[in-house]
Motif scaffolding. Sequence first.
Motif, PDB file in Angstrom:
ATOM      1  N   PRO A 285       0.805  -1.227   0.000  1.00  0.00           N
ATOM      2  CA  PRO A 285       0.000   0.000   0.000  1.00  0.00           C
ATOM      3  C   PRO A 285       0.839   1.278   0.000  1.00  0.00           C
ATOM      4  O   PRO A 285       0.436   2.285  -0.593  1.00  0.00           O
ATOM      5  N   SER A 286       2.006   1.249   0.645  1.00  0.00           N
ATOM      6  CA  SER A 286       2.881   2.433   0.651  1.00  0.00           C
ATOM      7  C   SER A 286       3.429   2.725  -0.742  1.00  0.00           C
ATOM      8  O   SER A 286       3.554   3.884  -1.155  1.00  0.00           O
TER       9      SER A 286
ATOM     10  N   ARG B 227       7.376   2.760   6.056  1.00  0.00           N
ATOM     11  CA  ARG B 227       6.007   3.139   5.710  1.00  0.00           C
ATOM     12  C   ARG B 227       5.478   4.299   6.548  1.00  0.00           C
ATOM     13  O   ARG B 227       4.574   5.015   6.132  1.00  0.00           O
TER      14      ARG B 227
ATOM     15  N   TYR C 138      -0.319  -1.024 -11.857  1.00  0.00           N
ATOM     16  CA  TYR C 138      -0.827   0.174 -11.178  1.00  0.00           C
ATOM     17  C   TYR C 138      -0.078   1.410 -11.676  1.00  0.00           C
ATOM     18  O   TYR C 138      -0.673   2.460 -11.925  1.00  0.00           O
TER      19      TYR C 138
ATOM     20  N   GLU D 209       0.550   4.060  -2.879  1.00  0.00           N
ATOM     21  CA  GLU D 209       0.273   5.452  -2.528  1.00  0.00           C
ATOM     22  C   GLU D 209       1.310   6.383  -3.148  1.00  0.00           C
ATOM     23  O   GLU D 209       0.973   7.466  -3.646  1.00  0.00           O
TER      24      GLU D 209
END
Length: 421
Positions: free
Chosen positions: A76-77, A360, A136, A80
């Motif tokens: 997720p880091s 993170r 992504y 983001e």
Amino acid sequence: MDEHYEIKVDSPDAPGEGVLVAQSIWGILRGLETFTQLLYRSSAAFKINSTQIMDFPRFSFRGIMIDSARHFLPLPSILETLDVMAMNKFNVLHWHIVDDQSFPYVSSTFPNLSRMGAFSPLHTYSHDDIERVVEYARLRGIRVLPEFDTPGHTKSWGPGQPGLLTPCYRNDTPDGSFGPIDPTNEANYIFLKKFLTEITSRFPDKYLHLGGDEVSFSCWKSNPNITEYMEEHNITGDYSKLEQVYITRLLNIVSNLPTHNGYLVWQEVFDNGVQIAPETVVHVWKGEDQPLLYKAELKRVTAAGYKTVLSSCWYLNYISYGVDWHKYYDCDPQDFNGTDTQKSLVMGGEACMWGEYVDRTNLTPRLWPRASVVAERLWSNADDTNSVEEATPRLEEHRCRLLRRGYDVEPLWPSFCEGIL
């Protein structure tokens, strides 16, 4: 990547209409980001002023480097980071994925590399993780440039691949420690070919970053087998000549992979006199607080005919108390004493976030909005003579914009953002 786009809102030739025109999806993505930044809230509605914009980047390479070896960065880091990169029109994620400290990349060909080199089974990136990051990023107009740094920075490789690293000696006896990859072991080149073939199948970008920085020669010097090899092969002079043998073999391997990849190397490879291929891209990183050093390096590299990317002035992992972004804004990759032809070899630049003290918990606030300064410098026209004073309100506005979008970016000075606590 063709990132040109044009926006017209209520223009004389189309009053009351809005249009976004580009020749590629990448231009559409950049234009949509600009469009969102043109919107402003008035009462209960969003509005936009009449405008005409023709826009395109100055440099084709505008990167952010993350380091997932010193501290593991959860998926997720990374995602983001890609989101905020797109909001700042960066187009390259340089992923320094492994190093001395850990080997989080899970190899299907050599599974022991991560099994024995990662911090733990939890701190790894699977095939699906890599695929997700690459896709992504692609959907946001960002290339993923993987770095597997050799022959140094490879201690985490050793436990999972016996014979890869050079045994270090003391008083003619192995002392139990290991140095860089052993360039005299023919089996290591077979390993590298198989491993890099896998890497290029996982990461579709045309380029690989092959590292080559900070190679300590002390272990090679201590090892009598290395000395014997150099004598047998008439390798004279300092140990950079041995490094040249390794790098030459490595570049030959990469050039002859099924994907025929290009490659970047850190500047030491060039500085040590290694005979590198003409298509090599030299990544300049030294001289963070000494502009004369990196400007001289850019001059030497481009005078030799090599393309280059600059990071020296954009090591964002370093922090200090107070306003520190002015020096980032004042840095220009083409500001060195060279010909127009030399300056045309500068592909762009990259902001680096090394991970010794970053994980993170602080990756996003430490990167942003300081990296936004780098983004503007790499995108804006060379004739843009804005001073830091003129850039200040834009940066403050952009920081508030990122906060409104839900990202915890750090403050630049005492201030507040309207409607945000």
